[in-house]
Design an enzyme around this catalytic site. Sequence first.
Site, short mmCIF file in Angstrom:
data_model
loop_
_atom_site.label_atom_id
_atom_site.label_comp_id
_atom_site.label_asym_id
_atom_site.label_seq_id
_atom_site.Cartn_x
_atom_site.Cartn_y
_atom_site.Cartn_z
N GLY A 54 0.82 -1.20 0.00
CA GLY A 54 0.00 0.00 0.00
C GLY A 54 0.85 1.25 0.00
O GLY A 54 1.97 1.25 0.51
N GLY A 56 1.47 5.41 1.02
CA GLY A 56 1.37 6.11 2.29
C GLY A 56 2.58 5.90 3.18
O GLY A 56 2.63 6.43 4.29
N HIS A 57 3.54 5.10 2.70
CA HIS A 57 4.76 4.81 3.48
C HIS A 57 6.00 5.41 2.84
O HIS A 57 7.12 5.01 3.15
CB HIS A 57 4.94 3.30 3.61
N LYS A 105 6.28 -7.35 2.70
CA LYS A 105 5.98 -7.11 4.11
C LYS A 105 4.83 -8.04 4.52
O LYS A 105 3.87 -8.24 3.77
CB LYS A 105 5.59 -5.65 4.34
N HIS A 219 -0.07 1.33 9.86
CA HIS A 219 -1.39 1.62 9.29
C HIS A 219 -2.37 1.98 10.39
O HIS A 219 -3.57 1.77 10.27
CB HIS A 219 -1.94 0.42 8.54
#
Lengths: 333, 333
Positions: A54, A56-57, A105, A219
Amino acid sequence: MKKLLRDPRTLVRDGLDGLAATHPGLLRVEAGPELVVRADAPVRGKVGLVSGGGSGHEPLHTGFVGFGMLDAAVPGPVFTSPTPDPILEATRSVSGGAGVLHIVKNYTGDVLNFEVAADLARAEGIDVETVLVDDDVAVQDSTHTAGRRGVAGTVLVEKIAGAAAERGDDLETVAAIARGIVADVRSMGVALAAPVVPHSGLPSFDLADDEIEIGIGIHGEPGRERIPWEPVDGIVARLLQPIVDDLPFTSLDDVLLLVNGMGGTPLLELSVVLDAANQWLSDRSIHVARTLVGSYATSLDMQGCSITLLRLTDERKALWDAPVETAALRWGR
Amino acid sequence: MKKLLRDPRTLVRDGLDGLAATHPGLLRVEAGPELVVRADAPVRGKVGLVSGGGSGHEPLHTGFVGFGMLDAAVPGPVFTSPTPDPILEATRSVSGGAGVLHIVKNYTGDVLNFEVAADLARAEGIDVETVLVDDDVAVQDSTHTAGRRGVAGTVLVEKIAGAAAERGDDLETVAAIARGIVADVRSMGVALAAPVVPHSGLPSFDLADDEIEIGIGIHGEPGRERIPWEPVDGIVARLLQPIVDDLPFTSLDDVLLLVNGMGGTPLLELSVVLDAANQWLSDRSIHVARTLVGSYATSLDMQGCSITLLRLTDERKALWDAPVETAALRWGR
C-alpha cells in the site's frame, strides 16, 4: 482535512508523477498498471528485486528503486495491497534472466497477492523467490496480519539484498541473504499522533493530548499500550528493551541502528531519539557499527518513530556500505 | 506538548550528539561553544564557508556540513541567533588561508552577530566576506527582520557556493557566485499548521481547522493572507505567481525548483506539490532543469511547504551537479 493534495483519488498517481519528474535518469513510472521501474531495467543477468505494498509509506518502496537496491516497486492505493496484475507486470519488467526476488511485508493482502503473481510469473518461466519481512516485535497478529507485521526493517532487507544482486549473486544466494536479514532484524514503533487518512479526512485512531501509543503499526494498527507522554529516554527504553530481548541481541553484537520517522516528525527529534538509543545501547555494550536516521518507512503524516536493530556480520557491513543510488538513499557511487 | 525530546533546554545539544554519532567521518561537533565542523577542516588553501542561525530548521545548516558545501555550521538555540563568539570560533576553525565566506539569512540578530564576528576575525587577520540571503518574497520587513527574510533559498546558496569553493575558486569569486544566487533566487511558503515551540509547549500561532496561511515565515512570522484550505493546484499558484512576478522569471529561463517540507509534512504530499508546480511552470514555458524535493529548511514540526525557484546558468548547473557529501545532501562522489 488539510493536506497538500489535489484529490484523494489521484494522490498516489500525482505523487508518482512528482517522483518521476525528480529522477528521470534513475527510474521510470509506468501507467496502467502503475509501477516504478529502474530506468535501465531489465538488467541482463542480474537478479531482479521487486517490492511493493500500500502507498502512504513513502519513500518505501518507490524511493528505493535504482542502482544497488530495488528494480521495481508496486505502489497500491493508500494502505491497500496492490493486486496481482501490477506485481506480475513488475516481475516481467525486471526479469533479466537470473530470476526475480519478491520482498514482501507480512500483511495478509500483500502476501496473498504477491503469491498469486509469483505463481503466474513462474508459469511464464520466470524463476521467483519470495522473502517475507516480519520485523515488528510489538504484537503477534494484528488488524491486517497473521503473525508479525513487516515495518522499517524492510528498508534494510532491500538495501542489503539489493547490493548482493548488484554484485552478481544468483537468486538462491540473494534470497538466502535476504532471509538472513529477516532472521536478525527487529523493530518497534511509537505514535505521538495518528495519521489522517486522505479518503476519510479522519485520524486513524484517537490519542489524548498527553498520551502516546507504544508498539503502533504503520497503518494505525493498535500497539501494546497507551501511556502518558514521557521524556525520550523512557520512550526509547520501551522500544529497545523488547527488540533486544526478542532476538536476543547481546553485548557481543555489532548492530545497524535505524531511527525511522513516521512522516510528521522532524529530523531534530529523530536525532535526539538516536542520541538516546546510542546511550541505551552503549550502557549494554551493544556496539552500533552503522547508523541510519530519517523518515524511510512512514505512515502518512503520523507523528512518531520506530527503532530497528539488525545484527551485522562482515558481509552485511560490506553490502550495506556498497554504493546505492535511489531517490531516497544514495551514497558512494 | 508531545515531542521526542529529553528536555527543551538540552534539545539542540542532544540533536547535535545524534548527528555526530551518525556521521563520524564527515563532521565533528565541538563543545563550548557548540559548532559543527567538517571533519578535515581547515582545508588548506580552500575558502571556508560558515553558516548558522537559530536551531529548529534542521537539516539547515548542520546537515550541510561536509565535502562540497559548508565547512562549519553555528547552531543557536531554537529560533535564536547564535552569539558572535561561536561564529568567530567557527571562522577560525575553517580558516585555511584563503579566507572565509559567511552565509547569513537576513534576520536582524543573525546579521548583527555575524557582522561582529566578521570584524573580530578580520582583526585576527582572517579575510571574511559576507553574503546575506533574503529570498522570501512574501513580505517586506517582518517579526525578526528588516527587509525580506532568508529561507530555503539558503540551501541553494550553500550548495553552489560550496562547490565553487571546493573547486578552488578564490574568496572574491565564491562571494560573487553566492551573491549572484541571492539575486536570482526567490521563495514563498505556506503553513497548514503551526510549529509547537519546545520551551513553551504552545503552537507559535493559531490556524482554524480549515484554514491555511500563505506566505508564512520559518519562525511562525505572519504571512500574506489566511484562506480556507484549497486543493494543491490553487495553493501552488498562490506561491509561484508572486515568485515568478518578483524576479521576474520568464519563459526563457531554465530554473532549479526546490519543493521544501516544513518538518511535519510527509514526502508523499511534497511529491504532489512538485507535480502541481511542474504543471504550473510548464504551462508558462518555464523550464525546470533541476529539481530537489524534501525537508531541507524546516520550522520544527510545522506542517506546510515552501517553493523556491533559482534562475540557472550553465555554470550554476555544473556547480549544482558537482559532488556533495553531507548528512542531508549527497550525490556523485
